[in-house]
Design an enzyme around this catalytic site. Structure first.
Site, PDB file in Angstrom:
ATOM      1  N   HIS A   1       0.822  -1.219  -0.145  1.00  0.00           N
ATOM      2  CA  HIS A   1      -0.003   0.009  -0.067  1.00  0.00           C
ATOM      3  C   HIS A   1       0.862   1.437   0.149  1.00  0.00           C
ATOM      4  CE1 HIS A   1      -2.486   3.199   2.379  1.00  0.00           C
ATOM      5  NE2 HIS A   1      -3.013   3.022   1.210  1.00  0.00           N
TER       6      HIS A   1
ATOM      7  N   HIS B   1      -1.272   1.661   8.092  1.00  0.00           N
ATOM      8  CA  HIS B   1      -2.760   1.588   7.970  1.00  0.00           C
ATOM      9  C   HIS B   1      -3.550   0.412   8.121  1.00  0.00           C
ATOM     10  CE1 HIS B   1      -1.151   5.061   5.072  1.00  0.00           C
ATOM     11  NE2 HIS B   1      -2.164   5.478   5.950  1.00  0.00           N
TER      12      HIS B   1
END
Length: 172
Positions: A102, A121
């Site tokens: 990501h 995250h």
């Protein structure tokens, strides 16, 4: 009362029509000669590199590695049971990039649930299922290194299932 029935019929017709349209689109894109199974994963070929020996590994204790070069941290794991992409006598040795696909945060291993976890995250990747993403913002699975074990028990990485985070291409 009449209005609710129209909404129900409309919903059913919409779902039925959507399913038929999707099936028709799928059928239209595959000709009889093309109806073959797609490969499970793409392979990015990198040079072969010795990572460790089977004797160096302990069950469920990650070993830090670098592959395909020093700018690409990874982890080598012996899981104690055969898993997807596993090598060695028990089919239980796997290796992954520890850069989250990501945003590139460094992942940490959780031995209790056998996942690699992102502190940025909170994406989570299942190492028993080929690095499949099970939670979080990442939109792809974790790159798994393709491994080979020779007759002396040396473990070699010889490629990767996906592009490693931060690499603009598949070339070193």
């Amino acid at each position: 009362m009449k209005c609710k029935k129209l909404v129900d019929v409309g919903r059913r017709q919409f779902l039925r029509g959507g399913a038929l349209a999707a099936a028709g689109a799928a059928a239209a894109t595959v000709t009889p000669g093309q109806a073959k199974a797609a490969p499970a994963m793409a392979q990015v070929d990198y040079p072969s590199n010795r990572l460790a020996n089977i004797a160096d590994l302990k069950v469920n204790e990650p070993m830090d590695i670098e592959y395909p070069d020093a700018d690409s941290p990874g982890v080598l794991l012996k899981l104690g049971q055969a898993v997807e992409g596993g090598v060695g006598p028990d089919g239980d040795i796997v290796a992954f990039s520890v850069l989250c696909p990501h945003k590139g945060y460094g992942l940490s291993y959780n031995g209790e649930d056998r996942t690699l976890n992102c502190p940025g995250h909170f994406s989570r990747f299942d190492v028993e299922a080929g690095g499949q993403q099970v939670w979080g913002h990442a939109t792809q699975n974790l790159p798994q290194f393709t491994l080979r074990v020779d007759d002396k028990g040396d473990i070699y990485a010889e490629g990767c299932t996906d592009l490693i985070f931060g690499r603009p291409s598949n070339v070193l």
